[in-house]
Design a protein around this motif. Structure first.
Motif, short mmCIF file in Angstrom:
data_model
loop_
_atom_site.label_atom_id
_atom_site.label_comp_id
_atom_site.label_asym_id
_atom_site.label_seq_id
_atom_site.Cartn_x
_atom_site.Cartn_y
_atom_site.Cartn_z
N ALA A 152 -20.68 9.95 -26.17
CA ALA A 152 -19.69 8.96 -25.71
C ALA A 152 -18.47 8.97 -26.61
CB ALA A 152 -20.32 7.56 -25.68
N GLN A 153 -18.72 9.10 -27.93
CA GLN A 153 -17.61 9.14 -28.89
C GLN A 153 -16.74 10.36 -28.68
OE1 GLN A 153 -17.21 6.46 -30.97
NE2 GLN A 153 -15.19 7.37 -31.14
N ASN A 154 -17.35 11.51 -28.38
CA ASN A 154 -16.58 12.73 -28.14
C ASN A 154 -15.61 12.54 -26.98
OD1 ASN A 154 -18.03 13.93 -30.19
ND2 ASN A 154 -19.41 15.05 -28.83
N VAL A 155 -16.13 11.97 -25.88
CA VAL A 155 -15.30 11.75 -24.69
C VAL A 155 -14.15 10.79 -25.00
CG1 VAL A 155 -15.27 10.81 -22.34
CG2 VAL A 155 -17.18 12.26 -23.09
N LEU A 156 -14.47 9.68 -25.66
CA LEU A 156 -13.46 8.66 -25.97
C LEU A 156 -12.43 9.19 -26.96
CD1 LEU A 156 -15.84 5.58 -26.23
CD2 LEU A 156 -14.16 6.00 -24.42
N SER A 157 -12.85 10.04 -27.89
CA SER A 157 -11.91 10.61 -28.86
C SER A 157 -10.94 11.56 -28.18
CB SER A 157 -12.67 11.35 -29.97
OG SER A 157 -13.46 10.47 -30.71
N VAL A 158 -11.44 12.36 -27.25
CA VAL A 158 -10.57 13.28 -26.51
C VAL A 158 -9.56 12.48 -25.68
CG1 VAL A 158 -10.50 15.00 -24.67
CG2 VAL A 158 -12.22 15.18 -26.48
N ILE A 159 -10.03 11.39 -25.03
CA ILE A 159 -9.13 10.53 -24.26
C ILE A 159 -8.06 9.92 -25.17
CG2 ILE A 159 -8.98 8.35 -22.96
CD1 ILE A 159 -11.76 9.04 -21.79
N LYS A 160 -8.49 9.48 -26.36
CA LYS A 160 -7.56 8.86 -27.31
C LYS A 160 -6.48 9.86 -27.74
CE LYS A 160 -9.36 6.12 -30.35
NZ LYS A 160 -10.03 5.53 -31.52
N MET A 161 -6.88 11.08 -28.07
CA MET A 161 -5.91 12.11 -28.44
C MET A 161 -4.98 12.42 -27.26
SD MET A 161 -7.91 14.82 -30.89
CE MET A 161 -9.31 15.08 -29.80
N GLY A 162 -5.56 12.44 -26.06
CA GLY A 162 -4.74 12.69 -24.87
C GLY A 162 -3.70 11.60 -24.67
N MET A 163 -4.07 10.33 -24.94
CA MET A 163 -3.13 9.23 -24.80
C MET A 163 -1.97 9.40 -25.77
SD MET A 163 -3.70 5.11 -25.21
CE MET A 163 -4.09 5.18 -26.95
N VAL A 164 -2.28 9.72 -27.04
CA VAL A 164 -1.22 9.89 -28.03
C VAL A 164 -0.31 11.04 -27.64
CG1 VAL A 164 -0.71 10.39 -30.45
CG2 VAL A 164 -2.63 8.90 -29.87
N LEU A 165 -0.89 12.16 -27.19
CA LEU A 165 -0.08 13.31 -26.77
C LEU A 165 0.80 12.96 -25.57
CD1 LEU A 165 -2.72 16.17 -27.14
CD2 LEU A 165 -0.60 15.94 -28.45
N THR A 166 0.24 12.17 -24.65
CA THR A 166 1.03 11.74 -23.48
C THR A 166 2.23 10.91 -23.90
OG1 THR A 166 -0.96 11.74 -22.10
CG2 THR A 166 0.93 10.50 -21.29
N LEU A 167 2.01 9.97 -24.82
CA LEU A 167 3.11 9.12 -25.29
C LEU A 167 4.16 9.92 -26.04
CD1 LEU A 167 1.11 5.97 -26.49
CD2 LEU A 167 2.45 6.22 -24.39
#
Length: 450
Positions: A152-167
């Motif tokens: 679960a942490q792996n998925v959420l970490s990838v989403i978090k990095m994706g959010m920062v990259l998107t911004l």
């Protein structure tokens, strides 16, 4: 019963990223810009903060490699100072982290409530309910076992990095903001700034930046559950922090370019401004969902890390031995996990604002970071007989740990200069936990002899 070794390099790297990237990077740049006053000092402060964090990452990478145990952030104090110091620092960290989980959950609930709840239900009560459900949900996930919570942490970490990259992508969404030329002003009108003025401003900047970069040191709590920890722990810390530094520098550039430096000093919801630049009116709705997912990652990783420190405290009798109980079926430290989750939910009703907890948290972290990093000097002597091929040894030793320790002492002094009450209260709390430790030891001895 010893925990099983289940974590891979990827798992631990994702844990590092989630321990560090919480909500700070979406709030602290405003405080840093206000303290820096000019963009040159703003970016210099973030560069220095990144370099200090890198020194710290290499220091903790070596500590984790030479001392691979579950609950390492507790045991390293106990082994090289005194159990009372270990108890005091880790109690402060656990309570502080529980408060941070509560506060961050409330921030996530505030964003999510604006999307899923009607206007008349967007009240503090319903935000607390959403935040509590969030904590309970990931408490259940962690009860299912380390493999489930790590995935679960792996998925959420990838989403978090994706959010920062998107911004960060907002820099390509339109022309740069027009901002007036900032001027560094001292307290005396018309006075030419002295080096001490810049130094004081830098110190205040580093208070918030230290908070934003903090957390990676808790990775050494997972040494006893990591496959080939002597190699994997240091690599995970270095890889994770390298990614974080790159993301932080890029998103701060995006903030300044898109919002404008002068406007950044007083801006609110800076992440929402970037999202709006990219996605227009739908930006806030999308960002709300992404921020809530980012909050989930922060909640989950704290439910992963902190119970391991409590488990270590139970092993050494600083806490009752029931904190060492592990489920035979799932290998979960269920007592420590439950107690931490209860503290976090209880704190929801008393969680303070981000600004109020910042100075207290960082001052106490300064004590913990400087003293834990200093254990490397003792650890090198104790493990001098180890095969150098099986452990990580940093280059430029002892320069890098000395830089790291000096930087955190500078931040502690900056906090005292900026907010003496927070620093003094922090020391009183620290001393109070040491007293509690000795009282507990005294009563335990009386029980054993009685």
């Amino acid at each position: 019963m010893a925990p099983k070794k289940q974590l891979s390099l990827f798992d631990l790297s994702m844990i590092v990223i989630s321990l560090v990237i919480g909500m700070g990077i979406f709030k602290t740049p405003v405080r840093v810009a206000s303290a820096a006053q000019i963009p040159e000092l703003f970016f210099l402060a973030w560069i220095i903060g990144g370099l200090v964090a890198l020194c710290g990452a290499l220091t903790y990478a070596e500590i984790g490699s030479r001392f691979p145990v579950t609950g390492g952030y507790y045991k390293v104090f106990s082994a090289f100072y005194h159990p009372s110091i270990a108890f005091a620092i880790n109690c402060i960290i656990i309570v502080s982290n529980a408060g941070s989980v509560a506060a961050v959950s409330l921030i996530g609930a505030e964003y999510l409530s604006k999307v899923i709840l009607p206007l008349d239900m967007q009240t503090e009560f319903y935000r607390i309910i959403i935040a509590a459900i969030t904590i309970v949900l990931f408490y259940i996930v962690n009860l299912l076992g380390l493999k489930v919570s790590a995935k679960a942490q792996n998925v959420l970490s990838v989403i978090k990095m994706g959010m920062v990259l998107t911004l960060i992508g907002a820099v390509f969404a339109g022309p740069a903001a027009v901002s007036q030329t900032p001027v560094f002003e001292t307290g005396i009108a018309g006075a030419v700034p002295a080096w001490s003025d810049y130094g004081k401003a830098l110190g205040i900047c580093l208070i918030a930046i230290s908070f934003t970069f903090g957390g990676y040191q808790q990775t050494i709590n997972f040494g006893g559950e990591t496959k080939n920890p002597n190699k994997v722990v240091p690599r995970a810390i270095i890889i994770g922090l390298a990614i974080i530094i790159a993301l932080y520098m890029a998103i701060n550039y995006a903030y300044v370019r898109v919002i404008g430096f002068e406007q950044l000093k007083t801006a609110e919801s800076i992440a929402a401004i970037l999202a709006g630049k990219i996605f227009g009116p739908a930006g806030f709705t999308l960002l709300s969902g992404l921020i809530y997912l980012s909050v989930l990652g922060y909640v989950n990783v704290n439910l992963l890390s902190n119970p391991r420190a409590m488990y270590a405290m139970g092993e050494e009798k600083a806490l009752p031995s029931l904190f060492t109980r592990i489920s035979k079926r799932t290998d979960v430290m269920y007592v420590s996990l439950t107690v931490f989750a209860v503290i976090a939910v209880f704190t929801l009703f008393y969680a303070q604002t981000f600004e109020k907890i910042l100075n207290y948290t960082i001052f106490l972290d300064c004590i913990g970071m400087a003293t834990s990093a200093a254990t490397l000097f003792f650890l090198r002597k104790r493990t001098a007989d180890l095969d150098k091929k099986t452990i990580y040894s940093m280059r430029l030793y002892p320069l890098l740990p000395l830089i790291f320790i000096a930087a955190y002492l500078f931040v502690a002094l900056s906090i005292y200069s900026d907010d003496p009450k927070a620093a003094i209260n922090g020391l009183i709390i620290f001393a109070g936990f040491i007293v509690i430790y000795f009282i507990s030891v005294f009563f335990n001895k009386n029980k054993q002899t009685g």
